[in-house]
Design an enzyme around this catalytic site. Structure first.
Site, mmCIF file in Angstrom:
data_model
loop_
_atom_site.group_PDB
_atom_site.id
_atom_site.type_symbol
_atom_site.label_atom_id
_atom_site.label_comp_id
_atom_site.label_asym_id
_atom_site.label_seq_id
_atom_site.Cartn_x
_atom_site.Cartn_y
_atom_site.Cartn_z
ATOM 1 N N ASN A 5 3.897 9.235 -51.993
ATOM 2 C CA ASN A 5 2.542 9.091 -51.520
ATOM 3 C C ASN A 5 2.322 9.767 -50.163
ATOM 4 O O ASN A 5 1.761 10.852 -50.090
ATOM 5 C CB ASN A 5 2.165 7.616 -51.468
ATOM 6 C CG ASN A 5 0.686 7.389 -51.270
ATOM 7 O OD1 ASN A 5 -0.046 8.313 -50.936
ATOM 8 N ND2 ASN A 5 0.235 6.174 -51.469
ATOM 9 N N ASP A 6 2.808 9.123 -49.110
ATOM 10 C CA ASP A 6 2.502 9.655 -47.779
ATOM 11 C C ASP A 6 3.116 11.027 -47.530
ATOM 12 O O ASP A 6 2.555 11.819 -46.780
ATOM 13 C CB ASP A 6 2.976 8.674 -46.711
ATOM 14 C CG ASP A 6 2.157 7.396 -46.743
ATOM 15 O OD1 ASP A 6 0.926 7.492 -46.599
ATOM 16 O OD2 ASP A 6 2.735 6.323 -46.934
ATOM 17 N N VAL A 7 4.255 11.304 -48.169
ATOM 18 C CA VAL A 7 4.912 12.594 -47.922
ATOM 19 C C VAL A 7 4.158 13.760 -48.551
ATOM 20 O O VAL A 7 4.532 14.908 -48.356
ATOM 21 C CB VAL A 7 6.383 12.598 -48.414
ATOM 22 C CG1 VAL A 7 7.194 11.556 -47.659
ATOM 23 C CG2 VAL A 7 6.473 12.373 -49.903
ATOM 24 N N TYR B 270 2.535 3.605 -47.237
ATOM 25 C CA TYR B 270 3.081 2.642 -46.282
ATOM 26 C C TYR B 270 2.265 2.534 -45.012
ATOM 27 O O TYR B 270 2.177 1.497 -44.402
ATOM 28 C CB TYR B 270 4.545 2.970 -45.966
ATOM 29 C CG TYR B 270 4.759 4.103 -45.005
ATOM 30 C CD1 TYR B 270 4.769 3.856 -43.631
ATOM 31 C CD2 TYR B 270 4.980 5.399 -45.439
ATOM 32 C CE1 TYR B 270 4.995 4.880 -42.748
ATOM 33 C CE2 TYR B 270 5.202 6.421 -44.559
ATOM 34 C CZ TYR B 270 5.205 6.164 -43.212
ATOM 35 O OH TYR B 270 5.431 7.182 -42.340
#
Lengths: 115, 480
Positions: free
Chosen positions: B406-408, B446
């Site tokens: 997700n965040d990456v 996150y």
């Protein structure tokens, strides 16, 4: 800061009167510093693919504390149950770390294949 | 009253200690060569064995002198420890690797603490071996680092295993509390150097630093775990190194090996921090990080135009495609989807599609987590691309498939200055012609950041559990 260093060196000097420990200690600190620098040096080259095996492999190496545990229990005087128990447990945990660490690293590395 | 703490313990003849020192030197050299060989996949396995031989040599050299009484204890303890270690190592699932690494790590720290305890008791009973200032100090430090390593690793284990909630726990005064616990323990260590007659000082250090290990680690969110695991790894080395100083004579094997591990852990920690564009202090005390990718909080955004796709449609899209890049994340590990991913890999390769994997340094829960899972299912490691190798490839890829990450892959990291993840180097999946995001829901990552990638015009959402989605996709591909 300088006063603090002075105080420490005086303590070390006192020790050295008793046990001529200061030169030994300095030699050991040399070893420590050089090993750390070399540690920084060799790790920087490890590719990201191998980060987990590197970590678990170096983790197994940190089980070197097994040597300390063995030395303790070898030098122990007879009839000191508490020391024996602590030393015994130290060996058990360090051995889990060493054997488990090397084995699991090997298991992982077996899987890394080129086509 | 003996005043000389001789360098060589009287019971050991000089030549024996000389041979031991040489053996330790050889062991240290083997460790260094071993780590060096670990830096290439081709020699890595041999490297691990080289280090193992070094350890064996050091143990044998130490065991060369023992008295008959201790030998029973030593052998039985070694057998028990080896058996437990071997069983854990052989039976562990590859997906549970982060937990196991944390567990072994903790045991290493605990062993160091136990060595200090036993050595302190022995030396305080034996007046011929007074504890010098530096030994007292390092005893304190060794207990301090060892206890933080132990309880910290246990909390990390609990979080990774799912026994303890993955989200970061923080409270007012946490920072001051941690600083106090560290400060008191450190001061107490110095005090032991001055006056080692008070045994409970060590116990105070042990108690405070055990609490410190818990409070430090419990504040870490799931996605920041790679940093914490690397840091704890470093601590276990430092603890072993400090333990080397308390022995008389100082044990060079412990000092050198501990320093190597300590240094390697620090480097790895800084690599992880760089990969998130955050300082170590920010990771330790900044407290972003809920447990992402588990899909717990499924906040749906009905208002936004999200386009989704099913397995059959996706199979058709993949037909005749030249290049696909798969970006795996923790979601793949949680769902144990790596075997299904392997099947997909083979089907696509057979159809003439080039398949690559883009691996972000902090994907998953420990450094290199994704690489291990993909290696487990025999994906050749030359198909795994890191950040720098992978990003130029997206421009020419028809399809980028995000699998539980997700965040990456959040483009906000590139341009949105207000985003908590701004500045973090990401995999630019949005540069591919089409982005498929395989995810259970639209839940934020996150950092609690919504991912604009999900609503990008070239993105299609492929909802579902990673494993099931991949198997469905494989089925659809073979049927068409």
């Amino acid at each position: 800061m300088i006063a603090g260093l002075n105080a420490i060196s005086m303590v070390l000097a006192q020790d050295s009167v008793q046990s001529s420990r200061a030169p030994l200690l300095i030699a050991v600190v040399f070893i420590l510093v050089l090993a750390s620098l070399y540690g920084f040096e060799i790790i920087t080259k490890v590719p990201a693919t191998l980060h987990t095996p590197l970590m678990s492999g170096s983790n197994a190496i940190s089980g070197i504390t097994i040597i300390g545990a063995l030395i303790c229990i070898i030098h122990m005087e007879p009839g000191s149950p508490f020391i024996t128990i602590l030393g015994f447990l130290a060996i058990v945990f360090a051995m889990i770390n060493v054997v488990g660490g090397f084995l699991v690293t090997d298991r992982m590395l077996q899987m890394f294949k080129r086509k | 009253m003996p005043t000389l703490a001789t360098v060589v313990t009287p019971a050991i003849p000089l030549w024996v200690s000389l041979i031991q020192d040489i053996a330790y030197l050889v062991a240290a050299i083997l460790f260094i060569f071993g780590i060096k060989q670990l830096s290439s996949p081709r020699t890595a396995r041999r490297g691990n064995m080289t280090a193992g031989v070094g350890m064996l040599l050091a143990i044998i050299a130490t065991l060369y002198i023992q008295n008959a009484m201790s030998v029973v204890w030593i052998i039985s303890a070694m057998i028990i420890g080896s058996a437990i270690g071997a069983v854990l190592a052989i039976r562990i699932q590859m997906t549970a690797m982060p937990q196991l690494v944390a567990l072994f790590n903790g045991f290493g720290g605990l062993a160091s603490v136990l060595v200090v305890g036993s050595e302190y008791l022995r030396r305080s009973h034996d007046t011929s071996l007074p504890i010098t200032f530096d030994q007292g100090l390092t005893m304190g430090l060794s207990v301090l680092i060892g206890c933080v390593t132990f309880t910290g690793s246990m909390v990390a284990y609990g979080k990774l295993q799912g026994v303890i909630a993955g989200r970061p726990r923080q409270w007012r005064g946490q920072l001051i509390g941690n600083a106090l616990m560290f400060g008191i323990s450190f001061a107490a260590s110095i005090w032991i150097g001055w006056d080692n007659t008070v045994g409970w000082t060590l116990l105070v250090i042990a108690a405070l630093s055990s609490v410190l290990g818990v409070t430090l680690t419990i504040a870490i969110g799931g996605a920041d775990m790679p940093v914490m695991v690397a840091l704890l790894n470093s601590y276990s080395g430092m603890a072993a190194c400090a333990t080397g100083f308390i022995l008389d004579p100082p044990n060079k094997a412990l000092i050198v090996s501990g320093a190597l591990v300590g240094a390697s852990g620090i480097i790895l920690t800084s690599i992880m921090c760089k990969a998130m564009n955050r300082s170590l202090a920010n990771v330790l005390f900044g407290g972003v990080g809920t447990d992402d990718s588990t899909g717990s909080g499924s906040t749906e955004h009905e208002s936004r135009p999200v386009r989704s796709v099913d397995a059959e449609e996706l199979a058709m899209m993949l037909d005749g495609v030249r290049k696909v890049i798969i970006v795996p994340g923790y979601g793949m590990a949680v769902a144990q989807a790596q075997h299904a991913v392997r099947d997909l890999f083979h089907i696509l390769e057979k159809a003439g599609t080039e398949v690559y994997f883009g691996i972000h340094p902090v994907a998953g829960r420990m450094p290199g987590h994704m690489n291990v899972l993909l290696a487990e299912v025999d994906i050749p490691y030359d198909r795994l691309l890191d950040l720098e190798q992978c990003n130029p490839e997206f421009e020419t890829a028809e399809i980028a498939m995000v699998l539980g990450a997700n965040d990456v892959v959040n483009p906000a990291a590139r341009h949105d200055k207000s985003s908590p993840i701004y500045g973090m180097p990401i995999l630019n999946v949005d540069k591919a012609q089409t982005v498929i995001v395989c995810k259970r829901s639209l839940a934020a990552g996150y950092a609690g950041v919504e991912n604009e990638l999900f609503v990008a015009p070239n993105t299609l959402m492929f909802f579902g559990d990673a494993k099931k989605s991949m198997s469905d996709l494989c089925k659809a591909l073979t049927e068409q």
